[in-house]
Design a protein around this motif. Structure first.
Motif, mmCIF file in Angstrom:
data_model
loop_
_atom_site.group_PDB
_atom_site.id
_atom_site.type_symbol
_atom_site.label_atom_id
_atom_site.label_comp_id
_atom_site.label_asym_id
_atom_site.label_seq_id
_atom_site.Cartn_x
_atom_site.Cartn_y
_atom_site.Cartn_z
ATOM 1 N N ASP A 1 0.877 -1.182 0.000
ATOM 2 C CA ASP A 1 0.000 0.000 0.000
ATOM 3 C C ASP A 1 0.907 1.222 0.000
ATOM 4 O OD1 ASP A 1 -1.723 2.081 0.456
ATOM 5 O OD2 ASP A 1 -2.941 0.994 1.928
ATOM 6 N N THR A 2 1.145 1.772 -1.207
ATOM 7 C CA THR A 2 2.057 2.906 -1.310
ATOM 8 C C THR A 2 1.435 4.191 -0.827
ATOM 9 O OG1 THR A 2 1.370 3.269 -3.598
ATOM 10 C CG2 THR A 2 3.267 1.842 -3.236
ATOM 11 N N GLU A 3 0.134 4.239 -0.772
ATOM 12 C CA GLU A 3 -0.522 5.468 -0.332
ATOM 13 C C GLU A 3 -0.437 5.632 1.173
ATOM 14 O OE1 GLU A 3 -4.893 7.677 -0.504
ATOM 15 O OE2 GLU A 3 -4.505 5.875 -1.675
ATOM 16 N N ASN A 4 -0.602 4.526 1.908
ATOM 17 C CA ASN A 4 -0.596 4.595 3.365
ATOM 18 C C ASN A 4 0.716 4.126 3.976
ATOM 19 O OD1 ASN A 4 -3.392 5.530 3.805
ATOM 20 N ND2 ASN A 4 -3.912 3.556 2.837
ATOM 21 N N GLY A 5 1.648 3.671 3.135
ATOM 22 C CA GLY A 5 2.996 3.378 3.609
ATOM 23 C C GLY A 5 3.153 2.099 4.387
ATOM 24 N N PHE A 6 2.539 1.010 3.955
ATOM 25 C CA PHE A 6 2.799 -0.268 4.608
ATOM 26 C C PHE A 6 2.735 -1.375 3.561
ATOM 27 C CE2 PHE A 6 -1.787 0.283 4.967
ATOM 28 C CZ PHE A 6 -2.282 -0.947 4.596
ATOM 29 N N ALA A 7 3.323 -2.528 3.935
ATOM 30 C CA ALA A 7 3.328 -3.684 3.037
ATOM 31 C C ALA A 7 3.203 -4.947 3.872
ATOM 32 C CB ALA A 7 4.610 -3.721 2.225
ATOM 33 N N TYR A 8 2.445 -5.906 3.308
ATOM 34 C CA TYR A 8 2.372 -7.243 3.897
ATOM 35 C C TYR A 8 3.390 -8.129 3.184
ATOM 36 C CZ TYR A 8 -2.119 -5.648 5.761
ATOM 37 O OH TYR A 8 -3.089 -4.955 6.415
#
Length: 543
Positions: free
Chosen positions: A153-160
């Protein structure tokens, strides 16, 4: 006269500033807008930025102040400055979740494990490619795992993300790290990988037969490459461990060993314990007998120089060995158990140092024996020569003077000399002079005795005996006599026996009688017949 007035356009500069997303990532931008006061050709604008750029808009900017100068042939030059800020740049947040205990199927060496996590970082919003996120994630402590982002999620700044891979049973400490080149964070995860229980032992179908070999040349062992036993198991045979341990002849243990590696079996009887073990630790054993026969005799070396020649020690009927001059030395591919001699007269079996050897020849046999009962022998000959002469202990070594008896001789008796020797068997014989007890007449006699030992060494004893006539002769003269002259002459002539001594004797028959007539003749024996005496007094002296 006329003149022209040119009025140039006035430029107004404004910009949309895109701040740096994370400090140090240089992803800021300035989008410049130019507003002229009158209509001019926009293609004639010229831009000079403080960082050297010549475009209207500039990108990939780090935090800082940037100035621009805009010129146009039909406008006045205009300058403006814009500041690119940076967002706060906190450490990434790394969260690892999922089951920390995994169970893999029975009899499998590895099994698939999977655990998930989430990472939150200010620069993820710029990392639109999941591969970028994957390259920033790593795990250590567990081999065989790979990472794959499942959602970014590049908009909210996290990745699984997920880590997955085939892992062997065990307890692991996994270190999961997210590193974006500026900051990094690591989270520890304890993972336990179990396998379903396997309670079935492997089955050994053919235990290797016993082996009997001779030792390797000059060595106390034999190098043997063993053949592993045959076996079956409910699990894949590729996961079975086959090892062996050795109970050596000295009861020490060595193992575990790989069948592919040769083993040096010591001489004697060894037991090989084969162990077949599966992944679950179930095992079966069997025993193989190994016999290594030591067939090498010891090496024995007797001292150089045999036969040895030695003289007897002074005062002894033999020779005493000095140090180890007659000792043998021995070696063996294994250990020498004993090195002994057969000289029973000496009570120390391992050395002849100090041993006494009699006069004559003595052969001594040395024997070396190793642990396997192999023997080797050598011999030395010791020849001892008796060079010591006998010694008389009562030789007079002088002169004896002895008087005669009434019969003018003497039967002389003396003590027979006695001799002693370092060896037994000395004999004494008279080798010169009259025999003991002989009737000796006056004179000088040299007596010699010789002592000879059993080894032909001899010594002499010499002394002298003088037989001396020590008795005075007995002489009785006639009394004074008066005679008349013979008829017709003025002299007197003695007749036979007229003037003989009344007695003239001695114990020795060879005495001498002499006479002396005063003023006249002398001679041996009595006054001879016909001796003429003048008128007057004459004195006859007998001796």
């Amino acid at each position: 006269m006329e003149f022209a007035i040119q009025v140039k356009a006035t430029l107004t500069l404004s910009a949309l500033v895109v701040n740096e997303g994370c400090e140090g990532v240089a992803n800021g931008a300035i989008n410049l807008a130019v507003t002229p006061s009158s209509s001019i050709d926009p293609g004639l604008y010229s831009f000079i930025w403080s960082n050297g750029a010549t475009t209207q808009n500039i990108n990939n900017l780090s935090t800082g102040n940037y100035s621009v100068t805009v010129t146009h042939p039909d406008a006045c030059m205009q300058t403006a400055s814009f500041f690119v800020n940076a967002k706060p740049n906190p450490d990434p947040v790394l969260i690892v979740s999922g089951n920390s205990q995994y169970i893999i199927p029975q009899c499998q060496s590895t099994g698939l494990i999977l655990f998930q996590g989430t990472v939150i970082a200010c620069d993820i919003e710029a990392a639109t490619d999941p591969t970028v996120i994957a390259n920033r994630l790593s795990v250590s402590g567990v081999a065989g795992l790979s990472v794959s982002p499942t959602y970014v999620d590049t908009e909210n700044g996290f990745a699984y993300f997920e880590f997955a891979g085939n892992v062997a049973p065990g307890l692991y400490l996994a270190d999961v790290t997210y590193d974006d080149g500026v900051r990094s964070v690591t989270v520890d995860v304890v993972l336990q990988v179990l396998s379903q229980p396997d309670s079935q032992n492997p089955v050994i179908t053919d235990c290797p037969a016993g082996i009997s070999v001779d030792n390797d040349p000059d060595l106390c062992f034999a190098e043997i490459t063993l053949t592993a036993p045959s076996f079956t198991d409910n699990c894949p045979l590729s996961d079975i461990s086959v090892t062996y341990g050795v109970i050596n002849p000295d009861n020490t243990y060595n193992g575990p060993n790989s069948p592919a590696v040769p083993y040096n079996f010591s001489t004697g009887h060894s037991l090989v314990i084969w162990t077949v073990t599966d992944l679950a630790g179930n095992f079966s054993t069997c025993i193989q007998n190994i016999d290594v026969n030591d067939i090498e005799e010891p090496s024995i070396i007797c001292p150089a120089g045999s036969p040895f020649s030695r003289n007897n020690n002074t005062g002894a009927c033999g020779y005493t060995a000095e140090n180890g001059e007659f000792d043998a030395v021995a070696s063996d591919n294994c250990n020498i158990i004993s090195l002994t001699h057969n000289y029973g007269n000496w009570g120390i079996p391992g050395s002849l140092a100090g041993a006494s050897f009699p006069v004559g020849s003595t052969m001594v046999v040395w024997t070396a024996t190793d642990a396997a009962g192999n023997t080797a022998s050598c011999a030395v000959m010791i020849n001892v020569e008796d060079i010591q002469e006998p010694v008389f202990i009562n030789c007079p070594n002088t002169t004896f003077t002895i008087g005669t008896d009434a019969d003018c001789n003497n039967g002389v008796i003396w003590s027979i000399p006695i001799a002693q020797d370092n060896c037994t068997g000395v004999s004494v014989m008279q080798t010169g002079g009259p025999a003991l007890g002989s009737q000796l007449t006056p004179g000088t006699y040299n007596i010699q005795y010789t002592a000879t030992d059993a080894n032909a060494n001899s010594a002499s004893c010499n002394f002298t005996i003088i037989i001396e006539d020590d008795s005075t002769p007995l002489l009785v003269c006639q009394p004074n006599i008066t005679v008349n002259t013979n008829t017709g002459v003025c002299t007197w002539t003695a007749q036979a026996g007229d003037l003989n001594p009344l007695l003239a004797v001695d114990n020795c028959p060879d005495y001498e009688l002499t006479y002396q007539i005063s003023g006249g003749a002398s001679g041996s024996g009595p006054v001879p017949t016909g001796t003429v005496f003048n008128v007057g007094t004459s004195t006859v002296s007998y001796t």
